[in-house]
Design an enzyme around this catalytic site. Structure first.
Site, mmCIF file in Angstrom:
data_model
loop_
_atom_site.group_PDB
_atom_site.id
_atom_site.type_symbol
_atom_site.label_atom_id
_atom_site.label_comp_id
_atom_site.label_asym_id
_atom_site.label_seq_id
_atom_site.Cartn_x
_atom_site.Cartn_y
_atom_site.Cartn_z
ATOM 1 N N ASN A 1 0.846 -1.381 0.044
ATOM 2 C CA ASN A 1 -0.173 -0.008 -0.128
ATOM 3 C C ASN A 1 0.989 1.056 0.109
ATOM 4 O O ASN A 1 0.367 2.138 -0.620
ATOM 5 C CB ASN A 1 -1.025 0.002 1.370
ATOM 6 C CG ASN A 1 -2.192 -0.747 0.839
ATOM 7 O OD1 ASN A 1 -2.715 -1.050 -0.184
ATOM 8 N ND2 ASN A 1 -2.690 -1.402 1.986
ATOM 9 N N HIS B 1 -3.176 2.535 -2.773
ATOM 10 C CA HIS B 1 -4.425 1.545 -2.221
ATOM 11 C C HIS B 1 -5.241 0.908 -3.490
ATOM 12 O O HIS B 1 -5.446 -0.057 -3.254
ATOM 13 C CB HIS B 1 -5.271 2.355 -1.586
ATOM 14 C CG HIS B 1 -4.627 2.829 -0.088
ATOM 15 N ND1 HIS B 1 -4.860 1.850 0.725
ATOM 16 C CD2 HIS B 1 -4.403 4.021 0.540
ATOM 17 C CE1 HIS B 1 -4.439 2.337 2.085
ATOM 18 N NE2 HIS B 1 -4.113 3.669 1.751
ATOM 19 N N ASP C 1 -5.848 -2.890 -3.532
ATOM 20 C CA ASP C 1 -6.905 -3.487 -3.644
ATOM 21 C C ASP C 1 -6.920 -4.544 -4.575
ATOM 22 O O ASP C 1 -7.321 -5.593 -4.459
ATOM 23 C CB ASP C 1 -8.012 -2.549 -3.833
ATOM 24 C CG ASP C 1 -8.376 -1.677 -2.684
ATOM 25 O OD1 ASP C 1 -8.030 -1.841 -1.584
ATOM 26 O OD2 ASP C 1 -9.144 -0.545 -2.946
ATOM 27 N N GLU D 1 -5.800 -8.223 5.477
ATOM 28 C CA GLU D 1 -5.128 -9.072 4.343
ATOM 29 C C GLU D 1 -5.109 -10.440 4.877
ATOM 30 O O GLU D 1 -4.043 -11.156 4.371
ATOM 31 C CB GLU D 1 -3.532 -8.326 4.184
ATOM 32 C CG GLU D 1 -2.806 -8.369 5.383
ATOM 33 C CD GLU D 1 -3.025 -7.433 6.481
ATOM 34 O OE1 GLU D 1 -2.059 -7.084 7.004
ATOM 35 O OE2 GLU D 1 -3.969 -6.616 6.238
#
Length: 388
Positions: free
Chosen positions: A276, A281, A285, A311
């Site tokens: 990240n 992000h 994702d 996660e």
């Protein structure tokens, strides 16, 4: 019969006391008047769906009866349409329609009153029609008697008419008989309109039922979608933690874990915070979706896969021993290694087996979590199995 009497062609009532006379209109040929509410009259006629319909024995029998009763050459049920006279039924008459401007029926519906009969003893002596040169199958038309066919709301739809080649009068019994037959024709008209209305109502009910069925199906789809959304992780499509809680509280869902051995896999993305931080992000994702796809592609129908945390993923394999669970874990790692990502992504996996005779599910989860910790401590990108 002298000329004066012929010009006083009687319009007589259909039964009972002597009939009133319909005075002749002095209108010159060929301008025959139309009813003042012609548009509404035409609309009423079209509501019966009679125009250009197929022949029907019930109507054919009535016109044949009218001709026989009056000892006339021909009889017809004439409907006054836009610009034409169309015959719903006819006897002794070859043509199926004629121009409205060349018909006596147009005059009759202009003067139409319920329960009245127009009789023209000799059309050759009537100033309204003498110049029309009216024919009945090639021969001059000399006699006409017509009863208006009325709708319940007072619109003249056409006539039941009796025609002949020779001038003549009708006896009182014949006039009454024509009136009775005309009423039967009107009765048939109303039965037809009733049937049309019933079909329309049935069609509307069927359409409403289809709409209701469609609405119910749409509501069911929405309900299922809401249920799916409530139970599934929007990012990966796997079950979410809320769904896991429901499964743990469901007797049916827990039944396989109470009757046979099973295994749990805890899958954790390695260094996900760095993914990240370095790639943002959106790519983070995308990485989580890749893990979810690898998990979903590696398990069987009946297995359970849950996005347990940010996660972290939990996989429950009913009826599965540790060796098979290890193979599943390796398939997840290998699929993830082939994922289409702009960076390398790995996972660590902890595996523990459960025995319903001695283990509670939370105990098996703790052992899988400890195995996951060992996998990470040993360098990540690997799986560790709890042998306890």
């Amino acid at each position: 019969m002298n000329r004066a009497r012929l010009r006083l062609a009687a319009v007589t009532a259909w039964s009972g006391p002597p009939m009133p006379i319909v005075p002749l209109r002095p209108s010159p040929f060929p301008l025959l008047p139309e009813p003042h509410d012609e548009s509404a009259r035409q609309s009423a006629l079209e509501g019966y769906e009679l125009l250009d319909s197929v022949p029907e024995a019930a109507y054919d029998d009535l016109v044949r009866l009218a001709a026989t009763l009056c000892d006339a050459s021909a009889a017809a049920i004439a409907l006054v349409d836009n610009g034409r006279i169309w015959y719903k039924a006819r006897h002794g008459l070859g043509e199926t329609e004629r121009l409205r401007s060349q018909s006596i029926c147009s005059q009759l519906i202009a003067d139409a009153e319920p329960d009245r009969l127009m009789v023209i003893a000799d059309t050759a002596e009537d100033p309204r029609f003498a110049g029309l040169g009216l024919k009945l199958d090639g021969r001059p038309l000399r006699f006409y008697a017509g009863a208006p066919l009325m709708s319940p709301d007072g619109y003249a739809l056409g006539t039941l008419c009796v025609l002949d080649h020779r001038p003549r009068e009708l006896r009182a019994a014949q006039r009454d008989g024509v009136a009775v037959i005309a009423r039967q024709v009107q009765h048939l008209f109303e039965l037809r309109r009733y049937a049309i209305e019933q079909r329309r109502l049935l069609s509307e009910r069927e359409a409403f039922a289809l709409q209701l069925e469609s609405a119910q199906a749409d509501l069911q789809r929405r309900h299922e979608l809401l249920q799916h959304s409530a139970r599934h992780d929007a990012l990966t499509g796997l079950l979410n933690r809320s769904a896991l809680s429901q499964l743990l509280g469901s007797e049916d869902a827990m039944e396989p874990l109470r009757n046979a051995a099973y295994t749990l896999l805890l899958v954790d993305v390695d260094h996900f915070k760095q993914v990240n931080d370095r790639y943002g992000h959106l790519l983070g994702d995308r990485a989580l979706r890749a893990v979810g796809d690898a998990v979903a592609a590696s398990i069987r129908e009946g297995d359970v896969a849950v996005r347990f945390g940010g996660e972290e993923f939990l996989v429950v394999l009913p009826g599965t021993h540790l060796a098979t669970a290890s193979e599943v874990g390796e398939r997840i790692r290998q699929r993830l290694a082939r994922a289409s990502l702009p960076f390398a992504l790995t996972v660590s996996i902890g595996i523990a087996g459960g025995d319903p005779a001695r283990d509670r599910p939370e105990q098996v989860f703790d052992r899988a979590d400890r195995a996951l910790y060992r996998a990470k401590a040993q360098g990540r990108d690997r799986l560790a199995v709890d042998e306890g």
